[in-house]
Design a protein around this motif. Structure first.
Motif, PDB file in Angstrom:
ATOM      1  N   PHE A 155       0.865  -1.174   0.000  1.00  0.00           N
ATOM      2  CA  PHE A 155       0.000   0.000   0.000  1.00  0.00           C
ATOM      3  C   PHE A 155       0.905   1.229   0.000  1.00  0.00           C
ATOM      4  CE2 PHE A 155      -2.871  -3.301   1.568  1.00  0.00           C
ATOM      5  CZ  PHE A 155      -3.997  -3.056   0.800  1.00  0.00           C
ATOM      6  N   HIS A 239       0.221  -8.368   0.303  1.00  0.00           N
ATOM      7  CA  HIS A 239       0.372  -6.969   0.694  1.00  0.00           C
ATOM      8  C   HIS A 239       0.480  -6.776   2.204  1.00  0.00           C
ATOM      9  CE1 HIS A 239      -0.387  -6.167  -3.420  1.00  0.00           C
ATOM     10  NE2 HIS A 239      -0.804  -4.934  -3.287  1.00  0.00           N
ATOM     11  N   GLU A 240       0.728  -7.853   2.934  1.00  0.00           N
ATOM     12  CA  GLU A 240       0.810  -7.755   4.395  1.00  0.00           C
ATOM     13  C   GLU A 240       2.094  -8.400   4.911  1.00  0.00           C
ATOM     14  OE1 GLU A 240      -1.670  -5.994   5.437  1.00  0.00           O
ATOM     15  OE2 GLU A 240      -3.161  -6.277   3.853  1.00  0.00           O
ATOM     16  N   GLU A 340      -4.946  -9.058  -0.151  1.00  0.00           N
ATOM     17  CA  GLU A 340      -4.990  -7.835   0.635  1.00  0.00           C
ATOM     18  C   GLU A 340      -6.365  -7.658   1.265  1.00  0.00           C
ATOM     19  OE1 GLU A 340      -3.893  -4.882  -2.301  1.00  0.00           O
ATOM     20  OE2 GLU A 340      -5.919  -4.822  -3.131  1.00  0.00           O
ATOM     21  N   TRP A 343      -6.305  -5.280   4.030  1.00  0.00           N
ATOM     22  CA  TRP A 343      -6.289  -3.894   3.570  1.00  0.00           C
ATOM     23  C   TRP A 343      -5.177  -3.075   4.247  1.00  0.00           C
ATOM     24  CZ3 TRP A 343      -8.145  -3.593  -0.906  1.00  0.00           C
ATOM     25  CH2 TRP A 343      -8.492  -2.380  -1.516  1.00  0.00           C
ATOM     26  N   ALA A 344      -5.200  -1.762   4.015  1.00  0.00           N
ATOM     27  CA  ALA A 344      -4.067  -0.906   4.347  1.00  0.00           C
ATOM     28  C   ALA A 344      -3.932  -0.623   5.835  1.00  0.00           C
ATOM     29  CB  ALA A 344      -4.184   0.420   3.583  1.00  0.00           C
ATOM     30  N   ASP A 352      -2.311 -13.275   4.607  1.00  0.00           N
ATOM     31  CA  ASP A 352      -3.635 -12.920   4.129  1.00  0.00           C
ATOM     32  C   ASP A 352      -4.390 -14.199   3.762  1.00  0.00           C
ATOM     33  OD1 ASP A 352      -5.726 -11.407   2.163  1.00  0.00           O
ATOM     34  OD2 ASP A 352      -4.794  -9.949   3.505  1.00  0.00           O
ATOM     35  N   ASN A 399      -9.244  -7.182  -6.970  1.00  0.00           N
ATOM     36  CA  ASN A 399      -8.871  -6.939  -5.573  1.00  0.00           C
ATOM     37  C   ASN A 399     -10.094  -7.090  -4.674  1.00  0.00           C
ATOM     38  OD1 ASN A 399      -9.946  -3.998  -4.692  1.00  0.00           O
ATOM     39  ND2 ASN A 399      -9.528  -4.025  -6.884  1.00  0.00           N
ATOM     40  N   GLY A 401     -11.217  -4.959  -2.503  1.00  0.00           N
ATOM     41  CA  GLY A 401     -11.612  -3.667  -1.952  1.00  0.00           C
ATOM     42  C   GLY A 401     -13.089  -3.562  -1.643  1.00  0.00           C
ATOM     43  N   ARG A 402     -13.948  -3.859  -2.646  1.00  0.00           N
ATOM     44  CA  ARG A 402     -15.391  -3.815  -2.422  1.00  0.00           C
ATOM     45  C   ARG A 402     -16.007  -5.199  -2.392  1.00  0.00           C
ATOM     46  NH1 ARG A 402     -17.769   1.321  -5.908  1.00  0.00           N
ATOM     47  NH2 ARG A 402     -16.151   2.822  -5.331  1.00  0.00           N
ATOM     48  N   HIS A 419     -12.756  -6.143   5.737  1.00  0.00           N
ATOM     49  CA  HIS A 419     -11.297  -6.208   5.747  1.00  0.00           C
ATOM     50  C   HIS A 419     -10.812  -6.706   7.114  1.00  0.00           C
ATOM     51  CE1 HIS A 419     -11.220  -4.494   1.831  1.00  0.00           C
ATOM     52  NE2 HIS A 419     -11.807  -3.382   2.213  1.00  0.00           N
TER      53      HIS A 419
END
Length: 661
Positions: A155, A239-240, A340, A343-344, A352, A399, A401-402, A419
């Motif tokens: 991120f 991403h983690e 991810e 998330w951020a 993950d 991704n 995200g939603r 998330h």
């Protein structure tokens, strides 16, 4: 330290950022020697041999960056390069030309055999950092903690890993941690295949990406007695996990220094090498079962943030089992969604959702009970062995995200839980459900006496992204070899942009066609599906879960005229700024089309390298400085160039042609 090879005195003007000609200082032949008959004299070379830093080399009595490939003699270049004059009056440049593709069986050392017995072995190795420093608590001071921190990738920069709270260590539940240093362990998952004289190893790392330079360094450390002919190293694109590229270090909005921690990189190397040894030691006769499953997108926390909304829901599964007792040696699968879910905002080290995928495939899923104790869903026995998870075509941008997750019991994880570790656990259950149901339902078909082979090739591709150039040449955040360009000044290179060496590989195991790409491939590059174009392998076309737009488009997924409203899922939002020009989209054949008719595609994204997004040329719009072009063009800011997709396809075609021959 680098040893300074010969150089001439008093040549400072050639390295002051101007267009001085380092090549004009010498008249000798390119190998640095004079005429063998004594007809020519070599110019004087340095009498002193100053020391250069690890990231520098000696050229003309000076230490210059390894990224600047200017030269005067061959011995100032890498052994595989030659010092060449490209244009009179301009600097000579170390030039590298990749070799021809190679493969087995058929080459010396991996001769063809009867191809009757397939051997397989696997290993699962923990690569979680063994120690690091977390940011000090409010009011506390710990000078220098940033140097021993683990900076999480994926991120924004400046996201340090934190310790797991003591009360969450060792408890039961998705939120619980395995140790102080991680929520769950990062893994290097390894499988080795051997048939006759051909041995292939495939590794999946729980990191954001691993550079080709690092993979070559790992290959160089593999003991010869292991007999490994080719090693594929891929990343889940997690991403983690700690930064393995360098661009997510301390500082914001730009990192102040690299986020790569040498101790973490060394742990990846040492644990993977140990795992390769273990996998080779456990090689045994193996049977193969395989299938391509089609799970769709429901419950898998998937959304697509860049049109066209096309998703490759191929879920290839390969199970390797022991001939003697049928026990699972390894289960391999590939799936496309950014790891991810957390998330951020997460700062705990975790693999993950791939962690949960592996766990449930190996350990199984419990039965789902109703309120009255009735069985709503049966228990699914796990497969055991080692599960190796690879990233699929997650560019473009697939991704969570939603996306919303559903677990095996069909419980939804939306809103505040979208998330969470519970949502990541649910995605793991859902993917494992598809795999376990396929296995227990007989969908994984046996492959009789599958032949093992591989072909691989290296190729060069330019770094045209100015952001990456600044990160590498200016901020010195990115550590990897570059080729075929002299640096004239901060933003100018000769004879063209600097290039990186990367690779693609193809492994055949009977009908199974494992093939790699060095970055994040867009699903449509594999399957097509553009409006008005054909598709292959039945992708999910359109925003079928309506995560970004209601189903208001025409049957082709395109928005209708003003005042009209359709009922089909959209491939692009009606209000999309700067939408793709689908009339310029490729008509095929798409990548899956190019495989032979009997092939079962098993795509491995981020295999062999980490070059970012591989944007199809028809929709590539270069960044405007550090900003993305208008509309959905974020991916161009995180990819080496608009050339990488085409370069990869040319290299892959070489392998496919060789396979046909």
């Amino acid at each position: 330290m680098a040893w300074m090879v010969g150089c001439t005195p008093d040549n400072d003007a050639q390295h002051d950022g101007g267009e001085g000609d380092a090549g004009d200082q010498h008249d000798a032949s390119q190998d640095g020697g004079g005429d063998a008959d004594g007809g020519g004299l070599e110019p004087p070379r340095c009498e002193a041999f100053p020391q250069c830093a690890d990231d520098e080399r000696g050229v003309d009595c000076q230490c210059i960056s390894n990224l600047d490939r200017r030269c005067s003699y061959d011995d100032e270049c890498r052994p595989e390069e030659t010092c060449q004059e490209i244009e009179a009056g301009r600097p000579k440049v170390c030039i590298y030309e990749p070799p021809a593709p190679r493969g087995c069986p058929g080459e010396p050392g991996c001769e063809a055999g009867a191809q009757e017995v397939l051997l397989a072995g696997a290993a699962s190795m923990i690569i979680t950092p063994e120690s690091f420093k977390a940011p000090p608590a409010d009011g506390e001071s710990d000078p220098g903690w940033e140097e021993e921190a683990m900076w999480l990738a994926g991120f924004s920069s400046g996201r340090p890993a934190i310790f797991c709270p003591e009360e969450r260590i060792g408890c039961e539940g998705p939120e619980c941690c395995v140790s102080k240093f991680a929520h769950d362990d990062l893994k290097s998952q390894i499988v080795v295949l051997r048939q006759d004289e051909t041995t292939v190893a495939m590794v999946s790392l729980d990191v954001v990406g691993f550079f080709h330079t690092d993979i070559e360094a790992l290959r160089a450390r593999i003991p010869a007695e292991l007999g490994i002919d080719h090693l594929i190293v891929a990343s889940t694109h997690n991403h983690e996990a700690p930064d393995t590229a360098g661009q997510w270090g301390p500082g914001s909005p730009l990192p102040e220094r690299s986020g790569r921690n040498p101790a973490f990189i060394e742990r990846i190397f040492s644990q993977t090498l140990l795992g390769l040894e273990q996998a080779v030691e456990t090689l045994q006769p193996a049977d193969v079962q395989s299938a391509v499953l089609k799970p769709g997108v429901e419950g898998l926390a998937i959304s697509d943030s860049r049109p066209p909304y096309i998703f490759d829901d191929n879920l290839p599964v390969v199970r390797l089992s022991a001939v003697d007792d049928g026990a699972t040696i390894a289960t391999l699968l590939s799936f496309a969604n950014h790891p991810e879910v957390l998330w951020a905002g997460n700062q705990l080290i975790t693999a993950d959702y791939p962690h949960y995928v592996r766990h449930y495939i190996e350990q199984g899923l419990d039965a789902v009970q109703g309120a009255q104790g009735q069985e709503l869903k049966p228990a699914l026995e796990g497969l055991g062995g080692v599960t190796v998870f690879f990233a699929g075509a997650l560019g473009g941008l697939i991704n969570p995200g939603r996306g919303g997750a559903l677990n095996y019991a069909d419980e939804a994880f939306e809103g505040e839980l979208r998330h969470s570790f519970e949502a990541a656990d649910a995605v793991g259950q859902r993917l494992a459900m598809h795999v376990l149901q396929a296995h227990h339902g007989g969908e994984l078909l046996p492959q009789n006496s599958p032949a093992l082979s591989f072909r691989t090739t290296e190729f060069l591709t330019p770094i045209e992204n100015a952001i990456f150039q600044v990160a590498a040449f200016g901020l010195k955040l990115i550590e990897r070899d570059v080729y075929n360009a002299a640096q004239i000044n901060a933003q100018r290179f000769y004879p063209g942009p600097p290039q990186v060496l990367t690779e693609t590989s193809m492994v055949r195991l009977g009908p199974v066609a494992f093939f790699t790409a060095p970055g994040e491939v867009f699903p449509e590059s594999l399957v097509g599906g553009y409006p008005g174009r054909a598709s292959v392998w039945d992708p999910v076309i359109g925003d079928v879960e309506e995560r970004r737009v209601e189903a208001v488009c025409g049957p082709d997924g395109m928005p209708l005229e003003e005042g009209e409203q359709g009922e089909s899922p959209c491939v692009v939002r009606p209000d999309q700024e700067n939408p793709p020009n689908f009339e310029q989209a490729p008509e095929g054949p798409y990548i899956y089309d190019r495989l032979d008719a009997e092939a079962m595609p098993f795509f491995i994204g981020l295999g062999g390298d980490f070059l970012g997004y591989m944007v199809p040329a028809y929709d590539f719009e270069a960044p405007q400085g550090t900003n993305a072009a208008p509309g959905s063009h974020y991916e161009e800011t995180n990819g080496v160039s608009g050339q990488i997709q085409a370069d990869w396809e040319v290299a892959l075609e070489q392998l496919l042609r060789g396979e046909a021959d």
